[in-house]
Design an enzyme around this catalytic site. Structure first.
Site, PDB file in Angstrom:
ATOM      1  N   ARG A 110      -4.550   5.244  22.983  1.00 31.64           N
ATOM      2  CA  ARG A 110      -4.778   3.843  22.617  1.00 31.64           C
ATOM      3  C   ARG A 110      -3.430   3.165  22.385  1.00 31.64           C
ATOM      4  NH1 ARG A 110      -4.340   3.176  16.951  1.00 31.64           N
ATOM      5  NH2 ARG A 110      -5.214   1.102  17.117  1.00 31.64           N
ATOM      6  N   ARG A 133      -0.437   5.661  21.688  1.00 34.13           N
ATOM      7  CA  ARG A 133      -0.695   6.831  20.847  1.00 34.13           C
ATOM      8  C   ARG A 133      -1.639   7.800  21.568  1.00 34.13           C
ATOM      9  NH1 ARG A 133       1.700   5.332  16.236  1.00 34.13           N
ATOM     10  NH2 ARG A 133       1.736   3.112  15.726  1.00 34.13           N
ATOM     11  N   ASP A 176      -3.106   6.645  -2.899  1.00 35.89           N
ATOM     12  CA  ASP A 176      -1.910   6.026  -2.321  1.00 35.89           C
ATOM     13  C   ASP A 176      -1.392   4.959  -3.276  1.00 35.89           C
ATOM     14  OD1 ASP A 176      -3.857   4.099  -1.869  1.00 35.89           O
ATOM     15  OD2 ASP A 176      -3.034   3.470   0.045  1.00 35.89           O
ATOM     16  N   SER A 199      -0.708   0.840  20.581  1.00 35.91           N
ATOM     17  CA  SER A 199      -0.436   0.377  19.219  1.00 35.91           C
ATOM     18  C   SER A 199      -0.737  -1.114  19.127  1.00 35.91           C
ATOM     19  CB  SER A 199       1.035   0.640  18.882  1.00 35.91           C
ATOM     20  OG  SER A 199       1.423  -0.093  17.748  1.00 35.91           O
ATOM     21  N   GLY A 200      -1.084  -1.555  17.934  1.00 36.81           N
ATOM     22  CA  GLY A 200      -1.335  -2.976  17.736  1.00 36.81           C
ATOM     23  C   GLY A 200      -0.087  -3.781  17.457  1.00 36.81           C
ATOM     24  N   SER A 248       0.808  -1.211   0.000  1.00 35.48           N
ATOM     25  CA  SER A 248       0.000   0.000   0.000  1.00 35.48           C
ATOM     26  C   SER A 248       0.847   1.270   0.000  1.00 35.48           C
ATOM     27  CB  SER A 248      -0.963  -0.035   1.192  1.00 35.48           C
ATOM     28  OG  SER A 248      -1.912   0.993   1.118  1.00 35.48           O
TER      29      SER A 248
END
Length: 557
Positions: free
Chosen positions: A517, A526, A282, A519-520, A67
């Site tokens: 939250r 964040r 993108d 980060s995954g 991406s």
């Protein structure tokens, strides 16, 4: 699993040993890493796709892309039969498969999973996988690894669709499983036909001014620019100029992600473009943002995913109101379609306020397209977008069936009426928008159709509301899992005391809003803050960052 199948897998897997010391995790973007370490993972995802095809009796898609990442990265993600993302229930299996240490462990894992999922391999229907890739140089090698993985499941076949946008591949999978012609040509035909239909039903007297009738598109030097050049050959009613369509480095100083985050001009744009409507895709064309260049010629006014969502919501609400207006008097033939908007906590608060003022239902989900898409599917018309420009509109089959019948009725009793036109506009929108996944090409055409419908310039569109200033920061922590959130990631449940401290700070700022939250993927928390001025938003973000640091320890970035 019979002996022949086991031998085939052992032989194939031995050719794709996993890289030492690398751990892979399947997320919203699938697997993503430096292309040099991905070959074994892509091979194994080929096996997964074949199994998923056998289990569902449907065509599955594999897209090789990273991406908006830099050109040296690549990745692979799975498209389920609906054209959407891989079902979340299979994500842990994907992780285990990618990280399995050797061929014997891999086969044991496969046998256990096949048994657990009751997948019958002997006499199963032929597995079929559609393959696509973006323009990255590493794509061809990784496609070959995927093919080896697919064909290591006996009887499984693939169709290589070549270089396509991510949304095209998802659309093709969805179309194939609906029994619709699914080539790239069919994709373009559907977009062009539905766009033309929307233009045909523009109210009389609505048109944009001559100096604003061209759109300049930044193709991020990726696949999107290449495909827009193809789309242009059959396009009428819109003048397009494409820049960054492959001559430069993919995503480097160009593209929707760069423009949205940095809020600066992409490469190839300058003072000569002041006053002209511009858009940015993108690298794999699943994100879209608009912008105009400010009078000083160096900065931009950004029109992000929140504004695209607001434009779509306004238009769809208007068409529903026209369609249902007169029939409400008698209550005949009326279908009260549910129209809902889905956002994450990162959506600008001004956009949420605007949508609520329109009388729309706005619901929130945790960050991640899979959560947004799932929630949007609960409405007859569900609209979701992230500020980064990824989003789409979903129409329920029940509503579309009713709309088809109603449109036919209106053609018989009031042909040419505003109600009939509204029904046709809604049907055309459902064909133009990519209901499988966010799609920069279809989204761009829908934006352009609506702007022409309303007779709006990009400046008029951008005046729908004024974004609240915001700031995003992150702080390194020892253990991100110590942060537990609720209410779509807007409230901290643990550690105790953090939310109270955030609330106390936020209350000091007019129109202040702040959340944190984890980060995954990394040990980072964040911080997002909004307030009436940029100075206040910055101050609030830094205050809350210090709170996180105090409770969890770490260092900020």
């Amino acid at each position: 699993m019979n002996h022949e199948q086991r031998s085939l897998l052992l032989h194939s897997a031995s050719r794709f040993p996993p890289p030492p010391g690398v751990k892979f995790s399947y997320g919203t973007a699938g697997f993503r890493a430096d292309a040099a370490v991905l070959e074994s993972t892509v091979f194994r995802v080929g096996i997964l796709a074949a199994l998923r095809s056998i289990q569902t009796g449907s065509t599955i898609g594999l897209m090789i892309t990273a991406s908006h990442n830099k050109v040296s990265d690549n990745g692979i993600k799975v498209a389920d039969p609906s054209g959407g993302m891989l079902t979340q229930g299979w994500e842990p299996f994907a992780d285990d498969l990618a990280n399995s240490p050797d061929p014997d462990a891999l086969i044991q894992l496969l046998e256990d999973f096949v048994k657990k999922e009751n997948i019958t391999l002997d006499g199963a229907p032929t597995a079929h996988v559609l393959l696509g890739r973006d323009t990255r140089p590493s794509g061809m090698l990784l496609v070959e690894a995927a093919k080896q993985g697919i064909t290591s499941m006996m009887g499984a076949i693939f169709t290589d669709m070549g270089v396509v946008t991510t949304p095209q591949l998802h659309w093709m999978v969805r179309a194939k499983n609906k029994g619709i012609e699914s080539s790239e040509g069919n994709y373009f035909d559907q977009l062009l036909t539905s766009f033309r239909c929307l233009l045909d039903y523009i109210p009389q007297g609505n048109s944009v001014s001559n100096e604003d009738d061209i759109l300049i598109v930044d193709g991020a030097d990726g696949v999107g620019g290449e495909k827009i050049e193809k789309l242009k050959t059959g396009l009428s009613g819109l003048r397009l100029e494409v820049r960054n369509s492959g001559g430069g480095v993919l995503n480097e100083g160009v593209g929707a992600d760069f423009v949205q985050k940095e809020k600066v001009l992409p490469r190839g744009f300058g003072p000569a473009d002041i006053g002209i409507r511009c858009a940015s895709l993108d690298g794999d064309a699943d994100r879209l943002v608009y912008f105009s260049i400010l009078p000083d010629g160096n900065k931009i006014s950004l029109v992000d995913g929140d504004k695209i969502l607001s434009l779509f919501a306004l238009f769809l609400k208007e068409q529903l109101s026209i369609l249902n207006g007169a029939e409400d008097e008698k209550g005949n033939n009326s279908y009260q379609a549910s129209l809902g908007v889905v956002q994450t906590a990162y959506a600008n608060g001004a956009s949420t306020d605007y949508l609520k003022q329109l009388g729309l239902e706005v619901v929130f989900t945790p960050t991640g397209v899979k959560y947004l898409h799932e929630k949007a599917a609960e409405f007859d018309i569900g609209i979701y977008f992230e500020a980064n420009g990824h989003g789409t509109v979903l129409f329920s089959e029940t509503f579309l069936s009713w709309l088809d019948i109603r449109s036919h009725e209106l053609s018989l009793i009031s042909k040419g009426s505003e109600q009939q036109k509204a029904a046709l506009r809604l049907l055309a929108t459902s064909q133009l928008i990519n209901q499988a996944v966010g799609d920069a090409l279809s989204g761009l055409l829908l934006v352009e159709a609506i702007l022409q419908h309303k007779g709006w310039s990009i400046f008029k569109w951008n005046e729908l509301y004024q974004d609240l200033p915001s700031r995003q920061l992150k702080v390194k922590v020892v253990d991100r899992t110590a942060v537990v959130t609720a209410k779509a990631e807007t409230v901290v449940v643990s550690p105790i005391g953090v939310q109270e401290a955030i609330d106390t700070e936020t209350a000091k700022y007019p129109q202040g809003r702040c959340f944190i939250r984890p980060s995954g993927t990394e040990d980072v928390v964040r911080v997002y803050a909004e307030a009436l001025t940029q100075e206040s938003a910055d101050s609030l973000a830094h205050s809350v960052l210090r709170i996180v640091d105090q409770f969890l320890g770490g260092s900020s970035n």
